[in-house]
Design a protein around this motif. Structure first.
Motif, PDB file in Angstrom:
ATOM      1  N   TRP A  58       0.818  -1.222   0.000  1.00  0.00           N
ATOM      2  CA  TRP A  58       0.000   0.000   0.000  1.00  0.00           C
ATOM      3  C   TRP A  58       0.848   1.266   0.000  1.00  0.00           C
ATOM      4  O   TRP A  58       0.483   2.274  -0.603  1.00  0.00           O
ATOM      5  CB  TRP A  58      -0.904  -0.021   1.236  1.00  0.00           C
ATOM      6  N   ASP A  67       2.878   1.225  -3.655  1.00  0.00           N
ATOM      7  CA  ASP A  67       2.288   0.595  -4.839  1.00  0.00           C
ATOM      8  C   ASP A  67       3.212  -0.409  -5.524  1.00  0.00           C
ATOM      9  O   ASP A  67       3.009  -0.710  -6.710  1.00  0.00           O
ATOM     10  CB  ASP A  67       1.859   1.647  -5.868  1.00  0.00           C
ATOM     11  N   SER A 106      -7.300   3.167  -3.656  1.00  0.00           N
ATOM     12  CA  SER A 106      -6.925   3.416  -2.266  1.00  0.00           C
ATOM     13  C   SER A 106      -8.051   4.066  -1.483  1.00  0.00           C
ATOM     14  O   SER A 106      -8.229   3.811  -0.294  1.00  0.00           O
ATOM     15  CB  SER A 106      -5.664   4.257  -2.194  1.00  0.00           C
ATOM     16  N   ARG A 120     -10.395   1.355  -0.614  1.00  0.00           N
ATOM     17  CA  ARG A 120      -9.730   0.169  -0.086  1.00  0.00           C
ATOM     18  C   ARG A 120     -10.079  -1.076  -0.902  1.00  0.00           C
ATOM     19  O   ARG A 120     -10.165  -2.173  -0.350  1.00  0.00           O
ATOM     20  CB  ARG A 120     -10.106  -0.070   1.383  1.00  0.00           C
TER      21      ARG A 120
END
Length: 125
Positions: free
Chosen positions: A52, A55, A73, A76
């Protein structure tokens, strides 16, 4: 954290599918998310992962060049775009998230503490 995978189905060899994995319940932050799969009679194996923070993506050799992992993002939500599918891609696909801890080994199942129920992908020859 509850994860729900969707998008599986029956497709002919050479076809494409896009899997999605969305969380439900409380908002959470995650270190990484991944897709694993389990074919009939076989152990669950790593498919792809995304860290996260930056990336960075990781892929199993068997899917490199055919599968693409990505994320939204804000929502989520995790995706797995699969092209040039082969009969050997037939499996139940699980999404997973590293929520509580992460030691930097995206290929390992033990990194992930939240798992979805899976979605079945069947590729016919």
């Amino acid at each position: 954290v509850q994860l729900q995978a969707s998008g599986g189905g029956l497709v002919q060899a050479g076809g494409s599918l896009r899997l999605s994995c969305a969380p439900s319940g409380r908002r959470f932050s995650t270190y990484a998310m991944a897709w694993f799969r389990q074919a009939p009679g076989k152990e669950r194996e790593f498919v792809a992962a995304i860290a996260w923070a930056h990336d960075e993506t990781y892929y199993a050799d068997s899917v490199k060049g055919r599968f693409t992992i990505s994320r939204d993002s804000a929502k989520r939500t995790l995706f797995l775009q699969m092209i040039s599918l082969k009969p050997e891609d037939t499996a139940v696909y699980y999404c997973a998230a590293a929520v509580e801890r992460y030691s930097g080994s995206p290929y390992k199942q033990y990194e992930y503490d939240s798992w979805g129920k899976g979605t079945l992908v069947t590729v016919s020859s």
